[in-house]
Motif scaffolding. Structure first.
Motif, mmCIF file in Angstrom:
data_model
loop_
_atom_site.group_PDB
_atom_site.id
_atom_site.type_symbol
_atom_site.label_atom_id
_atom_site.label_comp_id
_atom_site.label_asym_id
_atom_site.label_seq_id
_atom_site.Cartn_x
_atom_site.Cartn_y
_atom_site.Cartn_z
ATOM 1 N N ASN A 11 0.830 -1.206 0.000
ATOM 2 C CA ASN A 11 0.000 0.000 0.000
ATOM 3 C C ASN A 11 0.863 1.255 0.000
ATOM 4 N N PHE A 12 1.953 1.222 0.769
ATOM 5 C CA PHE A 12 2.846 2.373 0.818
ATOM 6 C C PHE A 12 3.506 2.617 -0.535
ATOM 7 N N ILE A 13 3.964 1.558 -1.190
ATOM 8 C CA ILE A 13 4.667 1.711 -2.469
ATOM 9 C C ILE A 13 3.743 2.316 -3.526
ATOM 10 N N SER A 14 2.507 1.886 -3.583
ATOM 11 C CA SER A 14 1.571 2.430 -4.574
ATOM 12 C C SER A 14 1.330 3.919 -4.353
ATOM 13 N N THR A 15 1.169 4.321 -3.086
ATOM 14 C CA THR A 15 0.965 5.743 -2.784
ATOM 15 C C THR A 15 2.240 6.539 -3.032
ATOM 16 N N ALA A 17 4.668 5.850 -5.099
ATOM 17 C CA ALA A 17 4.966 5.928 -6.533
ATOM 18 C C ALA A 17 4.181 7.054 -7.198
ATOM 19 N N SER A 18 2.904 7.190 -6.848
ATOM 20 C CA SER A 18 2.090 8.244 -7.463
ATOM 21 C C SER A 18 2.549 9.630 -7.035
ATOM 22 N N LEU A 19 2.862 9.784 -5.737
ATOM 23 C CA LEU A 19 3.348 11.076 -5.248
ATOM 24 C C LEU A 19 4.727 11.402 -5.830
ATOM 25 N N PHE A 20 5.595 10.404 -5.851
ATOM 26 C CA PHE A 20 6.957 10.616 -6.352
ATOM 27 C C PHE A 20 6.951 11.025 -7.819
ATOM 28 N N SER A 21 6.158 10.339 -8.639
ATOM 29 C CA SER A 21 6.138 10.654 -10.065
ATOM 30 C C SER A 21 5.643 12.072 -10.318
ATOM 31 N N THR A 22 4.636 12.512 -9.546
ATOM 32 C CA THR A 22 4.107 13.874 -9.722
ATOM 33 C C THR A 22 5.138 14.919 -9.309
ATOM 34 N N ILE A 67 9.944 14.236 0.791
ATOM 35 C CA ILE A 67 8.569 14.735 0.840
ATOM 36 C C ILE A 67 7.591 13.630 0.457
ATOM 37 N N SER A 68 7.916 12.898 -0.608
ATOM 38 C CA SER A 68 7.042 11.807 -1.046
ATOM 39 C C SER A 68 6.921 10.735 0.029
ATOM 40 N N PHE A 69 8.026 10.415 0.691
ATOM 41 C CA PHE A 69 8.025 9.386 1.734
ATOM 42 C C PHE A 69 7.127 9.792 2.897
ATOM 43 N N PHE A 70 7.294 11.001 3.379
ATOM 44 C CA PHE A 70 6.520 11.477 4.527
ATOM 45 C C PHE A 70 5.030 11.496 4.224
ATOM 46 N N VAL A 71 4.658 12.101 3.093
ATOM 47 C CA VAL A 71 3.244 12.200 2.738
ATOM 48 C C VAL A 71 2.660 10.818 2.435
ATOM 49 N N ALA A 72 3.450 9.943 1.825
ATOM 50 C CA ALA A 72 2.963 8.608 1.467
ATOM 51 C C ALA A 72 2.614 7.790 2.706
ATOM 52 N N ILE A 73 3.433 7.864 3.752
ATOM 53 C CA ILE A 73 3.122 7.130 4.986
ATOM 54 C C ILE A 73 1.823 7.646 5.596
ATOM 55 N N ALA A 74 1.706 8.972 5.709
ATOM 56 C CA ALA A 74 0.507 9.546 6.303
ATOM 57 C C ALA A 74 -0.746 9.187 5.500
ATOM 58 N N MET A 75 -0.670 9.301 4.174
ATOM 59 C CA MET A 75 -1.847 9.029 3.347
ATOM 60 C C MET A 75 -2.168 7.543 3.288
ATOM 61 N N THR A 76 -1.149 6.679 3.323
ATOM 62 C CA THR A 76 -1.389 5.227 3.316
ATOM 63 C C THR A 76 -2.146 4.802 4.565
ATOM 64 N N VAL A 274 8.924 10.535 10.701
ATOM 65 C CA VAL A 274 8.113 9.331 10.523
ATOM 66 C C VAL A 274 7.043 9.193 11.606
ATOM 67 N N LEU A 275 7.341 9.571 12.845
ATOM 68 C CA LEU A 275 6.351 9.457 13.915
ATOM 69 C C LEU A 275 5.212 10.451 13.724
ATOM 70 N N PHE A 276 5.524 11.630 13.159
ATOM 71 C CA PHE A 276 4.444 12.573 12.825
ATOM 72 C C PHE A 276 3.519 11.964 11.776
ATOM 73 N N ALA A 277 4.113 11.347 10.736
ATOM 74 C CA ALA A 277 3.314 10.761 9.663
ATOM 75 C C ALA A 277 2.404 9.654 10.190
ATOM 76 N N ILE A 278 2.940 8.805 11.069
ATOM 77 C CA ILE A 278 2.138 7.711 11.645
ATOM 78 C C ILE A 278 1.001 8.280 12.491
ATOM 79 N N SER A 279 1.294 9.311 13.243
ATOM 80 C CA SER A 279 0.283 9.925 14.109
ATOM 81 C C SER A 279 -0.844 10.557 13.302
#
Length: 341
Positions: A11-15, A17-22, A67-76, A274-279
């Motif tokens: 789930n994280f990789i799919s999110t 990938a879309s954020l990273f490509s944009t 940026i993509s990593f942080f947002v991807a964790i939160a959105m996933t 990472v802890l902010f993203a999880i929260s």
């Protein structure tokens, strides 16, 4: 790796990938605009344009991946909470603490990768880029065009009314050159001009013109049938050294010091945030469905604003900012997740 970790990773990789490509496309356009400025004074081919882009690729990745990593964790995690899949994961005995450990481990891998880019690849790419541009200046003719404003030849502002091609090259017609100085100004007008490259020295040959010197409101005019103006380009191509020598210059070079602090702090961002993203991601959707957007933007803004404000100081700010952000993230995680789940 357990099945739940594989599920979270997919789930994280799919999110991601879309954020990273944009973001990668947007950043590439920005850097391409910077590269395009070079063509205003030197001629480069499409292949050379691609080579310059590759030299800038490490910097693009350094800004896009964190940026993509942080947002991807939160959105996933937010999407899993929205679809009640996180509840199923908790029911299976997989606590938020285990989810956090998995993503902290993943953020460590991303951080190491980014540090390698920042410390090893960016210095090499920066020196190769600088050397390539210097080399092109020594072997290429100036890219002057007829009918365009804002062109330069050394310290001269140049305007060319028209140009024509012949067997010897380009002939510029009705050329005007202006050289502003502190106490005096000089203006040159010529009917024709040609440019040639002589042993890394660019020569401008003017034919049938006039020179106007202006100083203290006194005008002096002189005529010439032929005049040569030469500009000696920097033909010293520096050797691409090791990364240690490159970053040691941060002790004396303010820009290099700022770059070092900026690149290291950006590289540490996945682990620091990472802890902010999880929260922000693990929520009760009915009550916290809007906090993920404002929260992720707020953390991104705060971290990068701190980098902009403090990057010009010594390297002591790197551990201070990193551990301060980690502590804030842990405190927020404890309040938002540990006490509730």
């Amino acid at each position: 790796m357990s099945n739940i970790n594989k599920y979270l990773l997919n789930n994280f990789i799919s999110t991601f990938a879309s954020l990273f490509s944009t973001l990668f496309l947007i950043m590439s356009i920005v850097f391409f605009i910077q590269i395009a400025r070079i063509t205003s004074y030197i001629e480069i081919t499409f292949f050379e344009l691609a080579k310059l882009y590759l030299f800038l690729l490490p910097r693009i990745l350094l800004f896009v991946i964190p940026i993509s990593f942080f947002v991807a964790i939160a959105m996933t995690l937010f999407r899993l909470s929205k679809e009640n899949e996180s509840i199923v994961i908790f029911t299976l005995g997989y606590s938020p603490a285990k989810i956090s450990k998995f993503f902290i481990w993943l953020s460590g891998i991303f951080t190491i990768f980014l540090l390698v880019i920042a410390i090893f690849f960016i210095p090499k790419a920066a020196e190769l880029n600088s050397n390539f541009i210097d080399y092109k200046k020594t072997v290429a003719k100036l890219n002057l065009k007829g009918g365009k404003f804002g062109q330069k030849f050394s310290d001269w502002m140049v305007y060319i009314n028209d140009e024509a091609k012949d067997k010897n090259g380009t002939i510029y017609k009705d050329i005007i050159m202006y050289n502003p100085q502190k106490d005096a100004n000089r203006l040159i007008i010529a009917k024709t001009a040609t440019i040639s490259n002589l042993n890394s020295m660019i020569q401008l040959v003017l034919e049938d013109g006039k020179i106007y010197d202006i100083k203290d409101n006194i005008y002096h005019q002189s005529s010439f049938s032929s005049m040569k103006i030469r500009t000696d380009q920097d033909n010293k191509i520096s050797k691409v050294g090791n990364f240690i020598h490159y970053w040691l210059q941060a002790k004396t070079d303010k820009k290099r010091n700022k770059d070092l602090n900026t690149y290291i702090l950006i590289s540490l961002f996945p682990l620091a945030s990472v802890l902010f993203a999880i929260s922000f991601g693990i929520v009760t959707y009915r009550y916290d469905k809007g906090s993920v957007y404002t929260g992720t933007f707020g953390v991104l803004f705060a971290y990068f604003a701190i980098i902009m404000l403090l990057s010009s100081y010594s390297q002591i700010i790197i551990p201070i900012v990193f551990f301060l952000f980690m502590m804030c993230g842990f405190a927020f995680y404890k309040y938002k997740i540990v006490l509730k789940y």
